[in-house]
Design an enzyme around this catalytic site. Structure first.
Site, mmCIF file in Angstrom:
data_model
loop_
_atom_site.group_PDB
_atom_site.id
_atom_site.type_symbol
_atom_site.label_atom_id
_atom_site.label_comp_id
_atom_site.label_asym_id
_atom_site.label_seq_id
_atom_site.Cartn_x
_atom_site.Cartn_y
_atom_site.Cartn_z
ATOM 1 N N CYS A 100 111.870 27.981 83.117
ATOM 2 C CA CYS A 100 110.552 28.565 83.322
ATOM 3 C C CYS A 100 110.725 30.058 83.174
ATOM 4 C CB CYS A 100 109.997 28.233 84.713
ATOM 5 S SG CYS A 100 108.471 29.129 85.067
ATOM 6 N N CYS A 134 108.376 32.271 85.802
ATOM 7 C CA CYS A 134 108.733 32.317 87.231
ATOM 8 C C CYS A 134 109.897 31.363 87.452
ATOM 9 C CB CYS A 134 107.538 32.017 88.121
ATOM 10 S SG CYS A 134 106.520 30.620 87.606
ATOM 11 N N SER A 135 109.672 30.254 88.136
ATOM 12 C CA SER A 135 110.783 29.332 88.362
ATOM 13 C C SER A 135 110.276 27.911 88.572
ATOM 14 C CB SER A 135 111.611 29.787 89.566
ATOM 15 O OG SER A 135 110.776 29.908 90.702
ATOM 16 N N CYS A 136 109.243 27.495 87.817
ATOM 17 C CA CYS A 136 108.676 26.144 87.947
ATOM 18 C C CYS A 136 109.770 25.099 87.763
ATOM 19 C CB CYS A 136 107.578 25.938 86.907
ATOM 20 S SG CYS A 136 106.201 27.068 87.145
#
Lengths: 206, 99
Positions: free
Chosen positions: A114, A117-119
């Site tokens: 991602c 962000c950090s999905c």
């Protein structure tokens, strides 16, 4: 002029970077949590219940789905078509966040990131590893995936396509690794045990 | 809700709404794919617009979300991998136009 004479024959940067217990951010989070409890938005028990729920989230959930799919061709086809429903069928509710499962084959190797962000599919993979959230991984794996994979010890043959999946919006992704040769007689539980988190993210093969 | 304008396999161009309309803040179309042409890999469903949801809006009108597949060598002119390598990126319909 240099005044920096710190002895660098030891490495402690990573530990310092992770230790945020006294950071301003942690203090703000503590204050916010206490204020929301005081205002009755949620209770301390709600927080405890949520933490306990989070502790049940593990990469073993995703591994159990993949092991089942390796043994059950109908479940595998259904999973590749509708990952969300396949997770539900295995007892995991992704709570309205659609899941896409991508199969690694002899021709294609898939890997997830991602960049924004950090999905990450927390329900099926547990909390994400620190490196998954790092700007280095997020920036580099879309730019030069083969080198990043090699740093994980994963050399992808030039004959195979590398396919990166940037989880930029509402989907979450899990990789179905290639089933290793010589595992034909293994039980579903034994197969699940050999499926690693890195395999489910796509930075490793099994 | 906006109707789906594209089908699987259609060639689409990622718009730059930042430049075209001054959209700023929380957007989900990565800078590195703007202006590039890819192919629709699948239609993911219909979702609220992040530019609205992020600021307390209702996300209307909801937008079809696509997975768009780009050739890595189109994304990065000096791409070091293989010509067959691709990247799939989720892009909302209002960031796309037919190409």
């Amino acid at each position: 002029m240099t005044t920096h004479s710190h002895d660098h024959d030891h490495s402690h940067d990573a530990i310092e970077a992770l230790d945020t217990s006294n950071s301003d951010t942690a203090l703000v989070a503590d204050a916010l949590r206490l204020m929301l409890i005081e205002k009755g938005i949620f209770s301390a028990l709600d927080i405890q219940n949520q933490l306990e729920l989070m502790e049940t989230r593990s990469d073993r959930n995703g591994a159990s789905m993949i092991a089942r799919a390796w043994l059950d061709p109908a479940y595998k086809q259904a999973m590749l078509k509708n990952g969300t429903q396949a997770a539900l069928d295995q007892g995991f509710d992704t709570k309205g966040t659609p899941l896409v499962v991508l199969e690694n084959t002899e021709d294609v190797h898939n890997v997830i990131v991602c960049t924004l962000c950090s999905c990450y599919p927390v329900t099926l993979l547990g909390p994400s590893p620190e490196w998954y959230k790092s700007t280095a991984y997020r920036g580099r794996v879309v730019r030069d995936p083969r080198s990043v994979l090699a740093e994980f010890g994963t050399e992808i043959s030039n004959a195979r396509e590398v396919r990166v999946h940037d989880s930029t919006a509402d989907m979450r992704y899990m990789i179905m690794p290639k089933r290793p040769k010589g595992t034909e007689v293994m039980s579903e539980a034994d197969l699940a045990a050999m499926i690693t988190r890195n395999g489910l993210i796509g930075v490793a093969e099994l | 809700m906006s109707e789906a304008l594209f089908n699987v396999g259609d060639r689409v161009l990622v718009r730059d709404l930042q430049a075209e309309e001054g959209v700023q803040g929380h957007v989900r179309a990565p800078v590195y794919c703007r202006g590039l042409i890819g192919k629709v890999e699948r239609i993911c469903g219909v979702f609220g617009q992040p530019e609205s949801l992020a600021y307390g809006g209702d996300g209307a009108p909801k937008q079809p979300l696509y997975r768009v597949r780009f050739s890595m060598s189109d994304v990065w002119s000096d791409y070091a991998g293989e010509a067959a390598d691709h990247i799939d990126i989720e892009v909302y319909q209002h960031w796309l136009r037919a190409a």
